[in-house]
Write a protein that holds these residues in place. Structure first.
Motif, PDB file in Angstrom:
ATOM      1  N   LYS A  31       0.793  -0.826  -0.142  1.00 12.54           N
ATOM      2  CA  LYS A  31      -0.364  -0.149   0.131  1.00 12.54           C
ATOM      3  C   LYS A  31       0.786   0.886   0.315  1.00 12.54           C
ATOM      4  O   LYS A  31       0.530   1.951  -0.495  1.00 12.54           O
ATOM      5  CB  LYS A  31      -0.664  -0.079   1.030  1.00 12.54           C
ATOM      6  CG  LYS A  31      -2.158  -1.125   1.096  1.00 12.54           C
ATOM      7  CD  LYS A  31      -3.011  -1.030   2.654  1.00 12.54           C
ATOM      8  CE  LYS A  31      -4.506  -2.287   2.405  1.00 12.54           C
ATOM      9  NZ  LYS A  31      -4.971  -2.307   3.542  1.00 12.54           N
ATOM     10  N   MET A  32       1.661   1.114   0.641  1.00  9.43           N
ATOM     11  CA  MET A  32       3.178   2.141   0.500  1.00  9.43           C
ATOM     12  C   MET A  32       3.661   2.676  -0.250  1.00  9.43           C
ATOM     13  O   MET A  32       3.433   3.774  -1.319  1.00  9.43           O
ATOM     14  CB  MET A  32       3.905   1.812   1.524  1.00  9.43           C
ATOM     15  CG  MET A  32       3.855   2.229   3.256  1.00  9.43           C
ATOM     16  SD  MET A  32       5.072   0.972   4.309  1.00  9.43           S
ATOM     17  CE  MET A  32       3.969   1.077   5.566  1.00  9.43           C
ATOM     18  N   VAL A  33       3.704   1.409  -1.485  1.00  9.60           N
ATOM     19  CA  VAL A  33       4.494   1.443  -3.335  1.00  9.60           C
ATOM     20  C   VAL A  33       3.116   2.269  -3.818  1.00  9.60           C
ATOM     21  O   VAL A  33       3.281   2.744  -4.346  1.00  9.60           O
ATOM     22  CB  VAL A  33       4.638   0.317  -2.889  1.00  9.60           C
ATOM     23  CG1 VAL A  33       5.324   0.728  -4.724  1.00  9.60           C
ATOM     24  CG2 VAL A  33       6.303   0.118  -2.023  1.00  9.60           C
ATOM     25  N   LEU A  34       2.164   2.104  -3.475  1.00  2.78           N
ATOM     26  CA  LEU A  34       1.140   2.383  -4.632  1.00  2.78           C
ATOM     27  C   LEU A  34       0.761   3.513  -4.282  1.00  2.78           C
ATOM     28  O   LEU A  34       0.806   4.255  -5.319  1.00  2.78           O
ATOM     29  CB  LEU A  34      -0.496   0.966  -4.072  1.00  2.78           C
ATOM     30  CG  LEU A  34      -1.111   1.766  -5.059  1.00  2.78           C
ATOM     31  CD1 LEU A  34      -0.882   1.467  -6.251  1.00  2.78           C
ATOM     32  CD2 LEU A  34      -3.020   0.649  -4.692  1.00  2.78           C
ATOM     33  N   ALA A  35       0.798   4.206  -2.719  1.00  6.76           N
ATOM     34  CA  ALA A  35       0.378   5.484  -2.336  1.00  6.76           C
ATOM     35  C   ALA A  35       0.858   6.307  -3.636  1.00  6.76           C
ATOM     36  O   ALA A  35       1.185   7.334  -4.394  1.00  6.76           O
ATOM     37  CB  ALA A  35       0.592   5.367  -1.522  1.00  6.76           C
ATOM     38  N   VAL A  36       2.740   4.995  -2.878  1.00  6.40           N
ATOM     39  CA  VAL A  36       3.645   7.033  -3.984  1.00  6.40           C
ATOM     40  C   VAL A  36       3.917   6.918  -5.316  1.00  6.40           C
ATOM     41  O   VAL A  36       3.178   7.770  -5.800  1.00  6.40           O
ATOM     42  CB  VAL A  36       5.057   5.906  -3.492  1.00  6.40           C
ATOM     43  CG1 VAL A  36       6.318   6.644  -3.960  1.00  6.40           C
ATOM     44  CG2 VAL A  36       5.633   5.855  -1.993  1.00  6.40           C
ATOM     45  N   LEU A  37       3.675   5.348  -6.187  1.00  4.08           N
ATOM     46  CA  LEU A  37       3.645   5.531  -7.715  1.00  4.08           C
ATOM     47  C   LEU A  37       1.624   6.309  -7.814  1.00  4.08           C
ATOM     48  O   LEU A  37       2.048   6.380  -8.898  1.00  4.08           O
ATOM     49  CB  LEU A  37       3.381   4.032  -8.160  1.00  4.08           C
ATOM     50  CG  LEU A  37       4.282   2.835  -7.678  1.00  4.08           C
ATOM     51  CD1 LEU A  37       4.015   1.558  -8.593  1.00  4.08           C
ATOM     52  CD2 LEU A  37       5.386   3.327  -8.810  1.00  4.08           C
ATOM     53  N   VAL A  38       1.339   6.189  -7.312  1.00  7.83           N
ATOM     54  CA  VAL A  38      -0.233   7.376  -7.116  1.00  7.83           C
ATOM     55  C   VAL A  38       0.421   9.044  -7.222  1.00  7.83           C
ATOM     56  O   VAL A  38      -0.074   8.992  -8.512  1.00  7.83           O
ATOM     57  CB  VAL A  38      -1.205   6.936  -7.115  1.00  7.83           C
ATOM     58  CG1 VAL A  38      -2.094   8.084  -6.891  1.00  7.83           C
ATOM     59  CG2 VAL A  38      -1.372   5.129  -6.603  1.00  7.83           C
ATOM     60  N   CYS A  39       0.959   8.812  -6.569  1.00  6.01           N
ATOM     61  CA  CYS A  39       1.463  10.439  -6.358  1.00  6.01           C
ATOM     62  C   CYS A  39       2.403  10.746  -7.609  1.00  6.01           C
ATOM     63  O   CYS A  39       2.732  11.719  -8.761  1.00  6.01           O
ATOM     64  CB  CYS A  39       2.263  10.148  -5.597  1.00  6.01           C
ATOM     65  SG  CYS A  39       0.725  10.527  -3.820  1.00  6.01           S
ATOM     66  N   PHE A  40       3.049  10.088  -7.901  1.00  7.82           N
ATOM     67  CA  PHE A  40       4.476  10.115  -9.316  1.00  7.82           C
ATOM     68  C   PHE A  40       3.198  10.229 -10.410  1.00  7.82           C
ATOM     69  O   PHE A  40       3.809  11.076 -11.075  1.00  7.82           O
ATOM     70  CB  PHE A  40       4.970   8.961  -8.687  1.00  7.82           C
ATOM     71  CG  PHE A  40       6.374   8.792  -9.821  1.00  7.82           C
ATOM     72  CD1 PHE A  40       7.389   9.435 -10.143  1.00  7.82           C
ATOM     73  CD2 PHE A  40       5.980   8.005 -11.425  1.00  7.82           C
ATOM     74  CE1 PHE A  40       8.386  10.265 -11.164  1.00  7.82           C
ATOM     75  CE2 PHE A  40       6.699   8.248 -12.185  1.00  7.82           C
ATOM     76  CZ  PHE A  40       7.799   9.185 -11.972  1.00  7.82           C
ATOM     77  N   ALA A  41       2.325   9.098 -10.464  1.00 10.84           N
ATOM     78  CA  ALA A  41       2.049   9.112 -11.526  1.00 10.84           C
ATOM     79  C   ALA A  41       1.469  10.683 -11.393  1.00 10.84           C
ATOM     80  O   ALA A  41       1.116  11.496 -13.275  1.00 10.84           O
ATOM     81  CB  ALA A  41       0.415   8.020 -11.828  1.00 10.84           C
ATOM     82  N   ALA A  42       0.915  11.136 -11.199  1.00 14.46           N
ATOM     83  CA  ALA A  42      -0.041  12.560 -11.093  1.00 14.46           C
ATOM     84  C   ALA A  42       1.542  13.391 -10.898  1.00 14.46           C
ATOM     85  O   ALA A  42       0.486  15.200 -11.493  1.00 14.46           O
ATOM     86  CB  ALA A  42      -0.510  12.869  -9.386  1.00 14.46           C
ATOM     87  N   ILE A  43       2.205  13.531 -10.557  1.00 12.92           N
ATOM     88  CA  ILE A  43       3.234  14.984 -10.494  1.00 12.92           C
ATOM     89  C   ILE A  43       3.921  14.810 -11.681  1.00 12.92           C
ATOM     90  O   ILE A  43       4.433  15.992 -12.068  1.00 12.92           O
ATOM     91  CB  ILE A  43       3.842  14.635  -9.026  1.00 12.92           C
ATOM     92  CG1 ILE A  43       3.113  14.839  -7.976  1.00 12.92           C
ATOM     93  CG2 ILE A  43       5.576  15.400  -9.269  1.00 12.92           C
ATOM     94  CD1 ILE A  43       3.973  14.720  -6.451  1.00 12.92           C
ATOM     95  N   TYR A  44       4.554  13.609 -12.577  1.00 10.47           N
ATOM     96  CA  TYR A  44       5.445  13.241 -13.358  1.00 10.47           C
ATOM     97  C   TYR A  44       5.511  14.397 -14.829  1.00 10.47           C
ATOM     98  O   TYR A  44       5.787  14.188 -15.621  1.00 10.47           O
ATOM     99  CB  TYR A  44       5.634  11.889 -13.598  1.00 10.47           C
ATOM    100  CG  TYR A  44       6.754  12.218 -14.569  1.00 10.47           C
ATOM    101  CD1 TYR A  44       8.673  12.080 -14.869  1.00 10.47           C
ATOM    102  CD2 TYR A  44       6.101  11.722 -15.729  1.00 10.47           C
ATOM    103  CE1 TYR A  44       8.946  12.145 -15.611  1.00 10.47           C
ATOM    104  CE2 TYR A  44       7.162  11.430 -17.299  1.00 10.47           C
ATOM    105  CZ  TYR A  44       8.597  11.713 -16.664  1.00 10.47           C
ATOM    106  OH  TYR A  44       9.794  11.988 -17.656  1.00 10.47           O
ATOM    107  N   PRO A  45       3.818  14.879 -15.172  1.00 12.23           N
ATOM    108  CA  PRO A  45       3.529  14.653 -15.949  1.00 12.23           C
ATOM    109  C   PRO A  45       4.196  16.428 -15.690  1.00 12.23           C
ATOM    110  O   PRO A  45       4.429  17.089 -16.914  1.00 12.23           O
ATOM    111  CB  PRO A  45       1.559  14.958 -16.005  1.00 12.23           C
ATOM    112  CG  PRO A  45       1.554  13.721 -15.792  1.00 12.23           C
ATOM    113  CD  PRO A  45       2.378  13.769 -14.663  1.00 12.23           C
ATOM    114  N   PHE A  46       4.488  16.624 -14.746  1.00 13.95           N
ATOM    115  CA  PHE A  46       4.562  18.375 -14.261  1.00 13.95           C
ATOM    116  C   PHE A  46       5.103  18.917 -13.684  1.00 13.95           C
ATOM    117  O   PHE A  46       5.959  19.380 -13.333  1.00 13.95           O
ATOM    118  CB  PHE A  46       3.152  19.257 -12.760  1.00 13.95           C
ATOM    119  CG  PHE A  46       1.886  18.825 -13.496  1.00 13.95           C
ATOM    120  CD1 PHE A  46       0.913  19.920 -14.514  1.00 13.95           C
ATOM    121  CD2 PHE A  46       1.360  17.841 -13.144  1.00 13.95           C
ATOM    122  CE1 PHE A  46      -0.274  19.560 -14.604  1.00 13.95           C
ATOM    123  CE2 PHE A  46      -0.215  17.434 -13.597  1.00 13.95           C
ATOM    124  CZ  PHE A  46      -0.436  18.801 -14.513  1.00 13.95           C
ATOM    125  N   ALA A  47       6.609  17.306 -14.100  1.00 17.46           N
ATOM    126  CA  ALA A  47       8.007  17.445 -13.460  1.00 17.46           C
ATOM    127  C   ALA A  47       8.813  19.082 -13.784  1.00 17.46           C
ATOM    128  O   ALA A  47       9.106  19.435 -13.467  1.00 17.46           O
ATOM    129  CB  ALA A  47       8.938  16.231 -13.726  1.00 17.46           C
TER     130      ALA A  47
END
Length: 258
Positions: A31-47
């Motif tokens: 669940k921790m890894v999934l939370a990080v991946l979800v946040c990463f997917a939301a953030i990366y387009p604006f990197a």
């Protein structure tokens, strides 16, 4: 003395076999890894935009016509990617701490649960405050010092990867430094020390804060002082809350957990 058998206890107070503990730990980690991946997917387009925002305190101080550069051919890709991943971890910290809390909470007494959750919540807020302090207060002063002290005729072209490593180190240093009140309170509540003993060691703490500031920041007096002074003030804040915690702690032991 209670004669209740383990089967009659609430589910959260029953002992779990080792394999169930391991499965529970695995589920929490996933669940921790999934939370990080979800946040990463939301953030990366604006990197790229986030990197420009992160580098703004330095870019605003560069002379007209000078800019940041990439000395490595892969830096324009990996620097924003690394920033997005780190920001994803920062954004997922509440979820990560909640999963940690959910894993250890069944093994805690009622009075420990009442204390642990506020400390976890406060530690997250303090870490974010430390990072914000570094960005809004420390960076403008430090970068202003560095850009003004250089020899005349030297063109400053900061590397984007080196800059990212520098600011992430500063974020971590100030985020951890702002956790000092939590560490102080935990030491007091655990019985390892008392507010009076900590107050008596104040001169050593002040020296230690400046030593840590020297080790964790660039070799300039501004950034060292900007880390050491808040650490000392946060230590004093921890002692103050330690006094309050000891004053309100029952003298006859812990409360009944029933």
């Amino acid at each position: 003395m209670s004669s209740a058998s383990p089967g009659n206890l609430p589910p959260e107070q029953q002992e779990m076999p080792l394999i169930e503990h391991l499965l529970e730990l695995r589920n929490r980690l996933l669940k921790m890894v999934l939370a990080v991946l979800v946040c990463f997917a939301a953030i990366y387009p604006f990197a790229n935009e986030l990197y420009l925002l992160l580098s703004q305190p330095l870019r605003e101080l560069l002379p007209v016509g000078q800019m940041m550069i990439a000395t490595d051919i892969t830096s324009p890709f990996f620097a924003p990617l690394k920033l997005a991943l780190v920001l994803a971890v920062f954004a997922a910290i509440p979820v990560i701490l909640y999963q940690i809390w959910s894993f250890i909470a069944p093994g805690l007494y009622a009075h420990e649960k009442k204390l642990a959750f506020p400390l976890l919540f406060t530690s997250v807020i303090l870490f974010y405050l430390g990072a914000a302090f570094a960005y809004f207060v420390v960076f403008p002063l430090v970068f202003g010092f560095f850009t003004a002290i250089g020899p005349e005729g030297i063109v400053e072209l900061p590397d984007i990867a080196s800059y990212l490593n520098f600011v992430l180190k500063m974020f971590f240093a100030f985020g951890v430094a702002f956790e000092i009140p939590i560490a102080t309170i935990l030491l007091i509540l655990s019985g390892a020390t008392t507010p009076k003993d900590l107050a008596a060691k104040r001169p050593y703490i002040v020296v230690g804060c400046f030593v840590i500031g020297m080790l964790l920041t660039p070799p300039d007096i501004i950034s060292q002082t900007l880390l050491a002074v808040p650490m000392w003030l946060l230590f004093e804040l921890g002692i103050l809350f330690g006094y309050l915690a000891v004053r309100h702690r029952p003298d006859d032991g812990y409360p009944d957990d029933a």
